[in-house]
Scaffold this motif. Sequence first.
Motif, mmCIF file in Angstrom:
data_model
loop_
_atom_site.group_PDB
_atom_site.id
_atom_site.type_symbol
_atom_site.label_atom_id
_atom_site.label_comp_id
_atom_site.label_asym_id
_atom_site.label_seq_id
_atom_site.Cartn_x
_atom_site.Cartn_y
_atom_site.Cartn_z
ATOM 1 N N LEU A 128 0.858 -1.186 0.000
ATOM 2 C CA LEU A 128 0.000 0.000 0.000
ATOM 3 C C LEU A 128 0.891 1.232 0.000
ATOM 4 O O LEU A 128 1.968 1.237 0.601
ATOM 5 C CB LEU A 128 -0.903 -0.028 1.230
ATOM 6 C CG LEU A 128 -1.753 1.198 1.583
ATOM 7 C CD1 LEU A 128 -3.066 0.770 2.236
ATOM 8 C CD2 LEU A 128 -0.994 2.103 2.568
ATOM 9 N N ALA A 129 0.437 2.281 -0.680
ATOM 10 C CA ALA A 129 1.174 3.549 -0.683
ATOM 11 C C ALA A 129 0.207 4.690 -0.417
ATOM 12 O O ALA A 129 -0.943 4.674 -0.885
ATOM 13 C CB ALA A 129 1.886 3.772 -2.020
ATOM 14 N N ILE A 130 0.667 5.685 0.331
ATOM 15 C CA ILE A 130 -0.125 6.888 0.607
ATOM 16 C C ILE A 130 0.731 8.102 0.256
ATOM 17 O O ILE A 130 1.904 8.172 0.644
ATOM 18 C CB ILE A 130 -0.548 6.959 2.091
ATOM 19 C CG1 ILE A 130 -1.385 5.740 2.474
ATOM 20 C CG2 ILE A 130 -1.338 8.242 2.357
ATOM 21 C CD1 ILE A 130 -1.718 5.665 3.952
ATOM 22 N N THR A 131 0.155 9.025 -0.478
ATOM 23 C CA THR A 131 0.849 10.266 -0.800
ATOM 24 C C THR A 131 0.015 11.446 -0.339
ATOM 25 O O THR A 131 -1.209 11.330 -0.149
ATOM 26 C CB THR A 131 1.081 10.426 -2.317
ATOM 27 O OG1 THR A 131 -0.167 10.752 -2.950
ATOM 28 C CG2 THR A 131 1.653 9.166 -2.934
ATOM 29 N N ASP A 132 0.666 12.605 -0.153
ATOM 30 C CA ASP A 132 -0.080 13.853 -0.101
ATOM 31 C C ASP A 132 0.072 14.513 -1.463
ATOM 32 O O ASP A 132 0.401 13.842 -2.438
ATOM 33 C CB ASP A 132 0.400 14.744 1.053
ATOM 34 C CG ASP A 132 1.861 15.150 0.946
ATOM 35 O OD1 ASP A 132 2.452 14.964 -0.144
ATOM 36 O OD2 ASP A 132 2.424 15.663 1.932
#
Length: 398
Positions: free
Chosen positions: A79-83
């Motif tokens: 999983l990846a999360i970016t702003d």
Amino acid sequence: MEPVVAVLLIATLVGVPALVLWRVLRGRRELGSSPAERATFETLHTASLAAPPLRAGLTEAGAQKASRYLRELLGSPALAITDGERLLVYDGEGDHHAREAFTHAAKTLAGGRTQVLGPEVVSCEIPECPIRFAVVVPLTTDGRVVGSLAAYGGHASAGLVRATHEVANWVDSQLELAELDRSRTRLMEAEVRALRAQISPHFIYNSLTTIASFVRSDPDRSRELLLDFADFTRYSFRRHGEFTTLAEELRSIDRYLTLERARFGDQLQVTLRIAPEVLPVAVPFLCLQPLVENAVRHGLESKPGVGRISIIAEDAGAECLISVEDDGVGMEPDRLRRILAGDADERSGAGGVGLANVDERLRQVYGDEYGLVAETGKGAGTKVSVRLPKYHPGVSAR
């Protein structure tokens, strides 16, 4: 957890909370009586662990703490999360894909659309790597795209797309709550600034005039009063913390009254009755001082003869009871009700800004049952009382 199962569980979490609550209330004996129920409660528990880090907003630290639980909800290998500007976290297998994760999210961040990326984009030269596809979903707050959530795996089924959307929607709700928390904090800070602007010029002018009157006749007292004035203003204009202890608030009030007694002389009489047990209680910053200033400025200044103020803080089990009472000129009860109800015309005078400000902040922090209770009458003085819980979530003087 399989993606399709995760979809069903997230739908249960997001779409029908009443059913989940009903199942909880049925009793412990039926908890986990079927695989579906056990899976539901596992999902609820996992979501509850992911929520606190996200309540600080979309930050790197929060994303890193929440990512493991979000990945568990999705049932995806990674999983990846970016702003909007960078990758916040890549969690799971195939961490060599982290360097491309922000690039994978670029179109979603720019256009706010979900992307399903295949092997032609999520390229990999490692045969045993399980990452070949990515589902990238926007994260939004107030209709704005603020980041992205990407589920990585070996396939991109309809179930995984739907599950990623559901988890992203749940993350959005946590970010909305974080924004509400920040708005509440900004509002309270603005109200404290407004309160300072209202009380400070009047008090500063009178205090400096009083101190100046003692410079020649009693230099030692003038120096002592100047130190009290410095300590009072240092406390009133401090820039950290929404909360303080009742002891600190009362200490500041004592300095204020010392300066006012120097101005009024024997015409101002003060009675204090404070239970030691309540001194460590955390209270909103400047929640009592305006009540005392209001009693002096609007209750006693225009009263002929001696004026009396009584400040009482009592221990009442889980709460403390505080009252500020004066025997000053008072006012019509209806007018006081309009002040506390937020009438702009009434708030502009007679201490309305200070009283209404404190009342609003107390209700924001503790709930409507903890606002000010005021009793007054024309020529009968004024008594303002407040109940404060000794312990309340989110309230700490540290």
